[in-house]
Design a protein around this motif. Structure first.
Motif, short mmCIF file in Angstrom:
data_model
loop_
_atom_site.label_atom_id
_atom_site.label_comp_id
_atom_site.label_asym_id
_atom_site.label_seq_id
_atom_site.Cartn_x
_atom_site.Cartn_y
_atom_site.Cartn_z
N ARG A 169 0.84 -1.20 0.00
CA ARG A 169 0.00 0.00 0.00
C ARG A 169 0.88 1.25 0.00
N GLN A 170 0.48 2.23 -0.79
CA GLN A 170 1.23 3.48 -0.84
C GLN A 170 1.06 4.25 0.47
N GLY A 171 2.09 5.02 0.82
CA GLY A 171 2.06 5.76 2.08
C GLY A 171 3.00 5.17 3.11
N THR A 172 3.41 3.91 2.92
CA THR A 172 4.37 3.29 3.84
C THR A 172 5.78 3.59 3.35
N TYR A 173 6.71 3.71 4.28
CA TYR A 173 8.08 4.03 3.91
C TYR A 173 8.72 2.88 3.12
N PHE A 174 8.34 1.64 3.45
CA PHE A 174 8.90 0.50 2.74
C PHE A 174 8.50 0.54 1.26
N GLU A 175 7.23 0.85 0.99
CA GLU A 175 6.80 0.96 -0.40
C GLU A 175 7.49 2.14 -1.09
N GLU A 176 7.74 3.19 -0.33
CA GLU A 176 8.46 4.34 -0.88
C GLU A 176 9.86 3.92 -1.34
N LEU A 177 10.53 3.06 -0.56
CA LEU A 177 11.86 2.57 -0.95
C LEU A 177 11.78 1.72 -2.21
N ILE A 178 10.73 0.89 -2.32
CA ILE A 178 10.56 0.07 -3.53
C ILE A 178 10.33 0.96 -4.75
N ASP A 179 9.47 1.97 -4.61
CA ASP A 179 9.20 2.88 -5.72
C ASP A 179 10.46 3.63 -6.16
N ARG A 180 11.27 4.05 -5.17
CA ARG A 180 12.52 4.74 -5.52
C ARG A 180 13.45 3.83 -6.32
N VAL A 209 3.53 -10.81 -10.05
CA VAL A 209 4.82 -10.93 -9.37
C VAL A 209 4.90 -9.84 -8.32
N SER A 210 5.92 -9.93 -7.43
CA SER A 210 6.01 -8.93 -6.36
C SER A 210 7.43 -8.82 -5.86
N LEU A 211 7.64 -7.81 -5.03
CA LEU A 211 8.90 -7.60 -4.32
C LEU A 211 8.58 -7.60 -2.83
N VAL A 212 9.16 -8.54 -2.09
CA VAL A 212 8.87 -8.68 -0.66
C VAL A 212 10.18 -8.96 0.09
N PRO A 213 10.24 -8.66 1.40
CA PRO A 213 11.44 -8.97 2.18
C PRO A 213 11.75 -10.47 2.13
N ASP A 214 13.05 -10.79 2.05
CA ASP A 214 13.41 -12.20 1.89
C ASP A 214 13.00 -13.06 3.07
N ALA A 228 21.16 -4.53 -9.93
CA ALA A 228 21.57 -4.69 -8.53
C ALA A 228 20.33 -4.85 -7.67
N PRO A 229 20.31 -5.83 -6.76
CA PRO A 229 19.10 -6.09 -5.98
C PRO A 229 18.78 -4.94 -5.02
N LEU A 230 17.52 -4.84 -4.67
CA LEU A 230 17.09 -3.87 -3.68
C LEU A 230 17.48 -4.37 -2.29
N ARG A 231 18.20 -3.55 -1.56
CA ARG A 231 18.57 -3.87 -0.18
C ARG A 231 18.06 -2.76 0.72
N CYS A 232 17.43 -3.16 1.83
CA CYS A 232 16.88 -2.20 2.78
C CYS A 232 17.56 -2.39 4.14
N ARG A 233 17.32 -1.43 5.01
CA ARG A 233 17.98 -1.42 6.32
C ARG A 233 16.93 -1.46 7.42
N LEU A 234 17.06 -2.44 8.28
CA LEU A 234 16.18 -2.57 9.45
C LEU A 234 16.95 -2.09 10.68
N ALA A 235 16.31 -1.30 11.53
CA ALA A 235 17.00 -0.75 12.70
C ALA A 235 16.21 -1.07 13.97
N LEU A 236 16.95 -1.18 15.06
CA LEU A 236 16.36 -1.30 16.40
C LEU A 236 16.55 0.05 17.09
#
Length: 352
Positions: free
Chosen positions: A253-264, A295-300, A320-328
């Motif tokens: 869904r649009q509006g989430t930061y994760f989807e924003e990273l995929i769109d970028r 098809v889709s793009l989802v966290p591994d 080059a594959p999409l890589r994201c950063r998860l933080a605590l």
């Protein structure tokens, strides 16, 4: 033997003065005041010392302050009672006592709900910080007694809460049976708000850069976001994005930061997908991909079991594959309770 007469009075006065100064020093960097008449410049330390001196002289109860904070959060006496496990009449009584002691009106009705008066809204940041400080005092006392007991309140997104956290939390609970874990699954904005308000101790999420400025990043991990397709798809073993222009994409869904990273990432490769559906989390996306809807793009971490069973297929991309950063993340505070520190240390050592 207890001191008597003037000696006892002097000791009590000295104790109150010391407590007042320490509390002012602790809260001074964290609270910014704006008076009802607009921004005012005060001799900061003297102003806080006077304010805390007045509070110490009062017979203010923490229950009353908790009730005020709950009403501000919920906008309703009934809902505030549910949050604090109290009756509405008890909440009303707390607010009445606090209002009489401060000699100000604390709330007013607006439609079907309640809202704080301007003076109460001005006091709320101090009230919330004071409650957080009280929780820290209790935690520090537990740690001093070397009792590994307490609770760690964790927030995370629905996907991470479902797939990754359960085995880690189970391992942590076995190693620290005296520490209770509370998990809240939610969206980024809600979780960060509750972390800032002291309702959560730690949050796992894919953070915006601004979040890592406001909060402390205790640990971070990178993860892949692969392309997935149904088993038996006609896609080659390795594809270029441009070859997928005619295929339907199932995205978040649009509006989430994760989807924003995929769109970028897609825009960086000059690819505009044909979006067939947008959904809230990985479960419906995976189910629809398995059924052949696209098809889709989802966290591994969400597809490891399905790929092993052959229910889904990872399609390597030429790009080059999409890589994201998860933080605590945790709230900025000088003191970190021992249970929270133990959880952070375990998270750093865990093989995610």
């Amino acid at each position: 033997m207890r001191p008597k007469g003037d000696c006892a009075a002097r000791l009590a006065a000295a104790s109150r003065a010391t407590t007042t100064t320490l509390m002012a020093d602790a809260l001074l960097p964290r609270v910014c005041y704006t008076s009802i008449l607009g921004p005012q410049r005060f001799p900061a330390k003297r102003f806080f010392l006077k304010a805390f001196s007045d509070i110490v002289k009062m017979r203010m109860d923490l229950k009353e302050l908790k009730s005020l904070a709950a009403v501000a959060r919920c906008g309703s006496i009934t809902k505030a009672g549910e949050l604090l496990h109290l009756t509405p009449s008890a909440i009303h009584r707390h607010l009445k006592l606090l209002s009489e002691e401060l000699n100000v009106a604390l709330y007013e009705r607006r439609g079907l709900g309640l809202c704080l008066t301007p003076v109460a809204a001005n006091l709320l940041p101090l009230v919330e910080d004071l409650l957080i400080q009280c929780d820290s005092i209790r935690a520090a006392a537990r740690d001093w007694n070397r009792l590994e007991r307490g609770v760690v309140r964790i927030g995370a997104g629905p996907t991470f809460s479902s797939y990754v956290l359960p085995p880690f939390m189970d391992a942590f609970r076995k190693k620290h049976p005296g520490i209770d874990l509370y998990l809240e699954a939610g969206h980024t904005g809600t979780l960060l708000g509750e972390l800032a308000d002291g309702l959560l101790d730690l949050v796992f999420l894919v953070p915006r850069p601004s979040a890592e400025v406001e909060f402390v990043t205790e640990a971070a991990w990178e993860f892949d976001v692969p392309l997935i397709a149904p088993p038996g798809s006609s896609l080659p073993k390795r594809v270029a994005l441009r070859s997928l222009s005619g295929r339907p994409f199932l995205l978040y869904r649009q509006g989430t930061y994760f989807e924003e990273l995929i769109d970028r990432w897609l825009n960086a490769h000059h690819f505009v997908p044909r979006v067939a559906m947008r959904l809230d989390n990985a479960e419906p996306i995976k189910a629809l991909v398995r059924s052949g809807f696209g098809v889709s793009l989802v966290p591994d971490w969400t597809i490891r079991q399905e790929v092993e069973r052959g229910d889904l297929v990872r399609i390597p991309l030429r790009e080059a594959p999409l890589r994201c950063r998860l933080a605590l993340l945790r709230r900025r505070a000088k003191y970190v309770p021992a249970p929270t520190a133990a959880f952070i240390q375990a998270a750093r050592q865990w093989r995610w």
